[in-house]
Design an enzyme around this catalytic site. Structure first.
Site, mmCIF file in Angstrom:
data_model
loop_
_atom_site.group_PDB
_atom_site.id
_atom_site.type_symbol
_atom_site.label_atom_id
_atom_site.label_comp_id
_atom_site.label_asym_id
_atom_site.label_seq_id
_atom_site.Cartn_x
_atom_site.Cartn_y
_atom_site.Cartn_z
ATOM 1 N N HIS A 1 1.221 17.210 6.353
ATOM 2 C CA HIS A 1 0.004 17.927 5.968
ATOM 3 C C HIS A 1 0.026 18.199 4.458
ATOM 4 O O HIS A 1 -0.487 17.394 3.684
ATOM 5 C CB HIS A 1 -0.073 19.220 6.795
ATOM 6 N N HIS B 1 -6.591 8.015 5.754
ATOM 7 C CA HIS B 1 -6.916 9.359 6.241
ATOM 8 C C HIS B 1 -7.417 9.243 7.675
ATOM 9 O O HIS B 1 -8.070 8.268 8.032
ATOM 10 C CB HIS B 1 -8.012 9.990 5.360
ATOM 11 N N ASP C 1 -4.431 13.227 -2.079
ATOM 12 C CA ASP C 1 -3.047 13.351 -2.532
ATOM 13 C C ASP C 1 -2.602 12.253 -3.493
ATOM 14 O O ASP C 1 -1.519 12.331 -4.064
ATOM 15 C CB ASP C 1 -2.094 13.360 -1.324
HETATM 16 N N1 CMC Z 1 -0.133 2.542 4.053
HETATM 17 C C1 CMC Z 1 -0.070 1.401 4.755
HETATM 18 N N2 CMC Z 1 -0.653 1.216 5.962
HETATM 19 C C2 CMC Z 1 -1.320 2.252 6.449
HETATM 20 C C3 CMC Z 1 -1.438 3.477 5.773
HETATM 21 C C4 CMC Z 1 -0.812 3.599 4.518
HETATM 22 N N3 CMC Z 1 -0.883 4.730 3.814
HETATM 23 N N4 CMC Z 1 -2.165 4.349 6.522
HETATM 24 C C5 CMC Z 1 -2.497 3.681 7.628
HETATM 25 N N5 CMC Z 1 -1.999 2.412 7.585
HETATM 26 C C6 CMC Z 1 -2.200 1.355 8.587
HETATM 27 C C7 CMC Z 1 -1.367 1.607 9.816
HETATM 28 O O1 CMC Z 1 -0.113 0.969 9.695
HETATM 29 C C8 CMC Z 1 -2.244 1.003 10.883
HETATM 30 O O2 CMC Z 1 -2.113 -0.409 10.792
HETATM 31 P P1 CMC Z 1 -2.106 -1.302 12.151
HETATM 32 O O3 CMC Z 1 -3.502 -1.155 12.690
HETATM 33 O O4 CMC Z 1 -1.766 -2.682 11.695
HETATM 34 O O5 CMC Z 1 -1.077 -0.687 13.040
HETATM 35 C C9 CMC Z 1 -3.642 1.343 10.437
HETATM 36 O O6 CMC Z 1 -3.569 1.448 9.001
HETATM 37 C C10 CMC Z 1 -4.188 2.647 11.012
HETATM 38 O O7 CMC Z 1 -3.244 3.682 10.726
HETATM 39 P P2 CMC Z 1 -2.989 4.964 11.630
HETATM 40 O O8 CMC Z 1 -1.588 5.433 11.381
HETATM 41 O O9 CMC Z 1 -3.385 4.692 13.033
HETATM 42 O O10 CMC Z 1 -4.028 5.998 11.029
HETATM 43 P P3 CMC Z 1 -4.003 7.578 11.238
HETATM 44 O O11 CMC Z 1 -5.414 8.015 11.175
HETATM 45 O O12 CMC Z 1 -3.226 7.974 12.439
HETATM 46 O O13 CMC Z 1 -3.187 8.082 9.958
HETATM 47 C C11 CMC Z 1 -2.630 9.029 7.888
HETATM 48 C C12 CMC Z 1 -3.755 8.762 8.893
HETATM 49 C C13 CMC Z 1 -3.199 9.873 6.722
HETATM 50 C C14 CMC Z 1 -1.492 9.823 8.546
HETATM 51 C C15 CMC Z 1 -2.113 7.689 7.353
HETATM 52 O O14 CMC Z 1 -3.143 6.967 6.736
HETATM 53 C C16 CMC Z 1 -0.930 7.854 6.403
HETATM 54 O O15 CMC Z 1 0.210 7.969 6.854
HETATM 55 N N6 CMC Z 1 -1.183 7.879 5.051
HETATM 56 C C17 CMC Z 1 -0.138 8.138 4.099
HETATM 57 C C18 CMC Z 1 0.161 9.643 4.032
HETATM 58 C C19 CMC Z 1 -0.915 10.403 3.293
HETATM 59 O O16 CMC Z 1 -1.372 10.006 2.227
HETATM 60 N N7 CMC Z 1 -1.320 11.548 3.866
HETATM 61 C C20 CMC Z 1 -2.314 12.444 3.227
HETATM 62 C C21 CMC Z 1 -3.533 12.638 4.052
HETATM 63 S S1 CMC Z 1 -4.836 13.498 3.146
HETATM 64 C C22 CMC Z 1 -4.242 15.170 3.005
HETATM 65 C C23 CMC Z 1 -4.539 16.033 4.182
HETATM 66 O O17 CMC Z 1 -5.710 16.101 4.604
HETATM 67 O O18 CMC Z 1 -3.589 16.697 4.717
#
Ligand code: CMC
Length: 455
Positions: free
Chosen positions: A294, A333, A389
């Site tokens: 988070h 996100h 971020d």
């Molecule tokens: N880098 C590379 N690949 C990614 C990333 C990333 N940052 N984020 C998602 N993907 C890929 C993921 O591997 C998946 O690919 P596939 O379909 O081939 O398996 C696809 O995109 C969908 O990802 P997901 O994990 O199902 O998406 P989610 O909605 O569960 O995750 C997230 C959202 C923010 C946790 C994720 O994008 C992430 O880990 N980002 C990096 C951490 C980050 O920057 N977090 C800050 C969020 S904003 C601040 C806040 O509101 O708290």
């Protein structure tokens, strides 16, 4: 389909409006017909605001003794827990609005304290209301002297988020009447105190880490300017913040002010639903924000940029990300499937901050990394764009903050949103103590075995 499965059909035709489960007329949005194939019975449920009520499913039973159907939704992926009129997000279009005002306009024309007023009161203040609001908050920035002793009790290297969780919660011990949450006047003073004292507690935590004396608030300064003073003032008689840094920090606070039902806000609502005082509820929000998933992503993004080290290393780094070896931090996100509007705004303030503090070598890496990722089919096909971020860590770093302080900065800004959401919750007659159900998967009806007879 097996006979054990149930069928669900939705209708939107006005003509099909029938009484809902509460006996009232169904809204024009229509209804949902659920057929339970275990019994052959059909049930009709109203659809309101694109939702059906979880409790309407409880009427779906196999017999009188059956508890009724529940919804299984780990991590609340598809559960609306409240009705809220504070923040609107359209993740596909990259839209963020507070009380209907676009974040872009608020960042351009407003101040953090005005946005806090807007979030909490539901409308923009008049000039005299704003003046009174800012004055009230300004004169409450001091904390009780005992708070200093309390802070001194932490180890020299204590994480400032841990110190903030504890010290915000400890404020409730200074204001025992804060638990009278149904008294509007009592609530109002705690709201002022929380907004006013949060930067003071955060700055004390920072100074404690640095081994430096705590700096008292200066009521001549703005909210952001006073925070900078409490962080960085040394021997000078009067701290004068650079207006570019002051404005950039104020905008960062606005950008973090609220983001509807995220993990920390849900924690505040959940803990607050027990009718505990707001200091304790907000301490729960800070605790939730502490987690790396988070409030900690800005720190991870900065560390990643430092690790990439130079622009030439970007292609190899991106290949590693695409091969699934790691994530591009600050990208992607759960809600935004478009450019995070907050990231776009932060970028505008980077130049101002770098003009004062000198340019960070990491900016070139971040800019090139963003450009290459947005040109790459891996990221575009998954709708991965920079989030808030990606760039915020660069500003915090330029302000001279250690990475452990990054989530603390997030917490200061988010306090207004936590308060607004808490206030909305305590005034919502539909809300009760938050208490999810479970699917029990353990043993039952076992007889106690004396320890001498256990294998
Ligand atoms: N880098 C590379 N690949 C990614 C990333 C990333 N940052 N984020 C998602 N993907 C890929 C993921 O591997 C998946 O690919 P596939 O379909 O081939 O398996 C696809 O995109 C969908 O990802 P997901 O994990 O199902 O998406 P989610 O909605 O569960 O995750 C997230 C959202 C923010 C946790 C994720 O994008 C992430 O880990 N980002 C990096 C951490 C980050 O920057 N977090 C800050 C969020 S904003 C601040 C806040 O509101 O708290």
């Amino acid at each position: 389909m097996s006979t054990e499965e149930s069928t669900i059909t939705a209708s939107t035709a006005e003509s099909e409006s029938k009484p809902g489960s509460d006996g009232g007329e169904l809204a024009g949005e229509g209804s949902l017909t659920v057929t339970d194939n275990r019994t052959g019975k059909s049930y009709e449920m109203p659809i309101t605001d694109g939702t059906v009520r979880g409790m309407d499913l409880r009427q779906v039973k196999t017999d009188e003794d059956d508890f009724g159907l529940m919804v299984y939704d780990p991590a609340y992926m598809n559960t609306a827990s409240c009705r809220s009129s504070i923040t609107y997000i359209d993740g596909d279009a990259g839209i963020l609005q507070h009380r209907g005002y676009p974040i872009e306009q608020l960042c351009e024309h407003s101040s953090y304290l005005e946005v806090a007023y807007l979030l909490i009161n539901g409308r923009l203040p008049t000039q005299s209301e704003l003046t009174d609001w800012v004055d009230e908050i300004t004169i409450h920035t001091f904390v009780h002297e005992n708070v200093k002793d309390f802070m001194q009790g932490f180890r020299y290297d204590a994480n400032p988020m841990g110190m903030l969780v504890a010290s915000v919660g400890a404020l409730s011990t200074f204001y025992p009447d804060a638990n009278r949450i149904h008294d509007e006047r009592v609530r109002a003073i705690q709201i002022i105190r929380l907004l006013a004292k949060m930067p003071t507690l955060a700055a004390f935590a920072f100074r404690h880490n640095m081994g430096q004396p705590y700096v008292y608030p200066d009521n001549d300064l703005s909210y952001a300017g006073n925070f900078l003073g409490m962080m960085y003032k040394m021997t000078e008689l009067k701290y004068e913040p650079d207006p570019r840094l002051e404005r950039a920090l104020d905008v960062l606070f606005i950008l973090h002010a609220d983001h509807e039902q995220n993990a920390s806000t849900s924690a505040v609502r959940s803990v607050g639903s027990t009718q505990v005082d707001p200091y304790t509820a907000v301490a729960a929000g800070v605790a939730a924000l502490y987690g790396p998933l988070h409030g900690g992503a800005n720190e991870a993004a900065l560390r990643m940029l430092a690790r990439i080290e130079k622009v030439e290393n970007i292609p190899a780094f991106l290949e590693g990300v695409k091969a699934g070896e790691e994530r591009l931090m600050g990208f992607g996100h759960r809600v935004y499937k478009n450019y995070d509007p907050r990231a776009r705004i932060i970028k505008k303030y980077l130049d101002d901050v770098f003009e004062v503090r000198g340019k960070s070598p990491l900016l070139e890496i971040a800019t090139e990394l963003e450009k290459r990722a947005l040109d790459d089919e891996y990221f575009t096909s998954r709708k991965l764009y920079p989030n808030v971020d990606f760039y915020s860590g660069l500003i915090y770093e330029a302000l001279g903050l250690p990475v452990a302080m990054f989530p603390v900065m997030f917490a200061i800004g988010r306090t207004s949103g936590w308060i607004a959401q808490w206030l909305e919750m305590v005034q919502d007659s539909e809300q009760k103590i938050a208490r999810p159900r479970q699917i029990y998967t353990g043993e039952r009806d076992r007889d106690y075995v004396p320890i001498s007879k256990r294998g």
